[in-house]
Design an enzyme around this catalytic site. Structure first.
Site, PDB file in Angstrom:
ATOM      1  N   GLY A  47      19.753   8.606 -11.729  1.00 39.03           N
ATOM      2  CA  GLY A  47      19.746   7.691 -13.491  1.00 39.03           C
ATOM      3  C   GLY A  47      20.432   6.226 -12.631  1.00 39.03           C
ATOM      4  N   GLY A  66      17.424   6.960  -8.310  1.00 43.60           N
ATOM      5  CA  GLY A  66      16.504   7.436  -8.372  1.00 43.60           C
ATOM      6  C   GLY A  66      16.568   8.547  -9.870  1.00 43.60           C
ATOM      7  CB  SER A  91      17.854   2.038  -9.055  1.00 44.38           C
ATOM      8  OG  SER A  91      17.279   1.589  -8.092  1.00 44.38           O
ATOM      9  N   GLY A 129      12.443   0.515 -10.978  1.00 38.40           N
ATOM     10  CA  GLY A 129      12.648  -0.506 -10.873  1.00 38.40           C
ATOM     11  C   GLY A 129      13.078  -1.377 -11.150  1.00 38.40           C
ATOM     12  CG  ASP A 130       9.669  -4.015  -9.910  1.00 34.52           C
ATOM     13  OD1 ASP A 130      10.536  -4.339  -9.400  1.00 34.52           O
ATOM     14  OD2 ASP A 130       8.528  -3.914  -9.912  1.00 34.52           O
TER      15      ASP A 130
END
Lengths: 314, 314
Positions: free
Chosen positions: B221, B218, B216, B247-248
């Site tokens: 993308g 941020g 990831s 992120g989860d």
């Protein structure tokens, strides 16, 4: 026995962080939970100083269970009235670098009228063995206006002096209901009475029916006002520390002396100022430093001229 | 069924204040309590999108009871392993004026070896009906180094793909243990591998044994890296909102597609990027906006040259 009532208790949760950064993510050790609320602080201080106390308050929900468990572990005698609404939380984040504390107080939920009646019933039942009744702290939003006057009335009816520590319109209602002692700070007094001069404001509460007004002035000490006396007490230098609970320690001192039959405003003021200062030295509200006996010796007491008295810090 | 493991769960408590002032006293409505932790967020998102899930985690003490009660009310299927240590709290204070959130995460206390064995036992028992195993979030301080490799090993042994979302030395251990998918962010990847270049860093995890690295970036993308592919996905404009749990949500998307037998990195990356973006639009971690289907259409996917790829924001 000193009977305290806390109408809006809170589970106090305290975390310590190295440096609080708004918008930041911080790591901390497990927060410390403590049964809080001003009447409980008064009971804790008096209990620690060897007085017989009973703390009456409400508890509800899971937070209430945690509150009850902590209070049970503390050893402070208490009677908890079960309510449906969950006990509120109050959170404190201590910035270890700056030494200051950021506080978020949940407003609390108002018990039902039936639950308030149970609180009154508990107080009435305990009053025969009480030597003083202390009612301390905020009321939950929506609490009946009549609640504080009723609590004061049952105390007076039982022949027990009543100390009320409250603010806003409830302060005037407490004076009108004949509370024996009131303990606002200068800002609360001016806010409730609309009178800027602290001595005049305190006198207006005496006119309404109070016997003694203990007026906390922060670093500038404390003032005792009765119909005939004006006494000022302060330390030469204010103490650095945690002011949360300092007023409650002052109330505890007043309650202990009232329970012992003392009515001399100077003696009460001296002890209240010493215990307030000793509370500032402790990290948690509800505790006072054993240094209070030494502090009491250092307190400077004066009898100022009412017409010219102005707190140094105002 | 998607089986998630959360080794360091937390009761997430969120308060909203008008404007957070360090050292100030604030009034707030009652805080919202939610059973939190990254694996639980993954389970919540997948469950809300209609997937069969089972969330395995530990609970202890009164905070654990509150955690269990909230999780029960959420409807997310779960299996809770009782532990002696109290479940940690994580607190969030939302500043309504600035829109930012200040977070304090308790570190958490390490369960005993016997309790960890019970967690492993629970996972082994559930694996026969699992199509993917997700292990997400930090480990409590002092957790055995072998724990994460053992969890990965039991998943691999059962023939189930394992997605691990972790950081620090545990990220390397997860790669060495043969985790199928790893999902660090760019800073975590550089920190764990010591390699500044994100593509090289991801490739080093592939070399250690991972099949797919979802990285990831941020606002820039997400990147999918396999032994043979490098795919980049992003929205033209980053979305404003709450990045906690983004992120989860990406891990949840990956888990859902892996459970359905999908292995195409571009398809996985597109869905993971869409769900991450849709999570940013929601106030609480563990929720995604139904706008994700529209967002998925808007995502720009490219196959950059590995030797020249640099995230725009780095």
């Amino acid at each position: 026995m000193i009977l305290t009532v806390t109408p809006n208790p809170a589970l106090d949760l305290t975390w310590r962080v190295d440096r609080l950064v708004e918008g930041g993510t911080h790591r901390a050790d497990a927060g410390i939970a403590r049964a809080g609320g001003k009447g409980l602080n008064v009971a804790r201080v008096a209990h620690a100083e060897g007085e017989q106390v009973l703390a009456v308050t409400t508890t509800g929900g899971r937070v209430g269970e945690e509150f009850a468990a902590e209070l049970g572990a503390s050893g402070v005698p208490h009677a908890l009235v079960p309510v449906a609404a969950e006990t509120r939380r109050s959170i404190a984040v201590v910035d270890e670098a700056l030494g200051d504390t950021t506080i978020i107080n949940e407003r609390g939920m108002n018990p039902s009228d039936v639950e308030w009646a149970a609180v009154l019933g508990e107080v009435v039942e305990r009053l025969p063995s009480a030597r003083v009744l202390v009612i301390s702290g905020s009321l939950p939003p929506g609490a009946p206006d009549a609640l504080l006057p009723m609590l004061i009335a049952v105390g007076k009816d039982a022949g027990v002096p009543v100390i009320a520590d409250t603010s806003g319109p409830a302060l005037l209602r407490a004076a009108d209901a004949g509370a024996t002692v009131l303990k606002p700070n200068a800002a609360e007094l001016a806010d409730a009475t609309g009178i800027a001069d602290p001595v005049e404001g305190a006198r207006s509460l005496i006119d309404r029916g109070a016997e003694l007004v203990l007026l906390s002035l922060g670093a500038d000490g404390m003032l005792a006002v009765t119909a005939s006396a004006l006494v000022h007490a302060r330390l030469d230098e204010p103490l650095a520390g945690n002011p949360t609970g300092a007023g409650d320690a002052g109330v505890a001192a007043c309650a202990v002396l009232y329970a012992a039959g003392v009515r001399d405003p100077e003696q009460i003021l001296r002890r209240a100022t010493a215990w307030s200062a000793a509370a500032v030295l402790m990290p948690l509200a509800g505790d006072i430093s054993p240094r209070w006996t030494a502090l009491e010796q250092q307190i400077r007491v004066t009898h100022p001229d009412p017409s010219s008295f102005r707190p140094a810090s105002s």
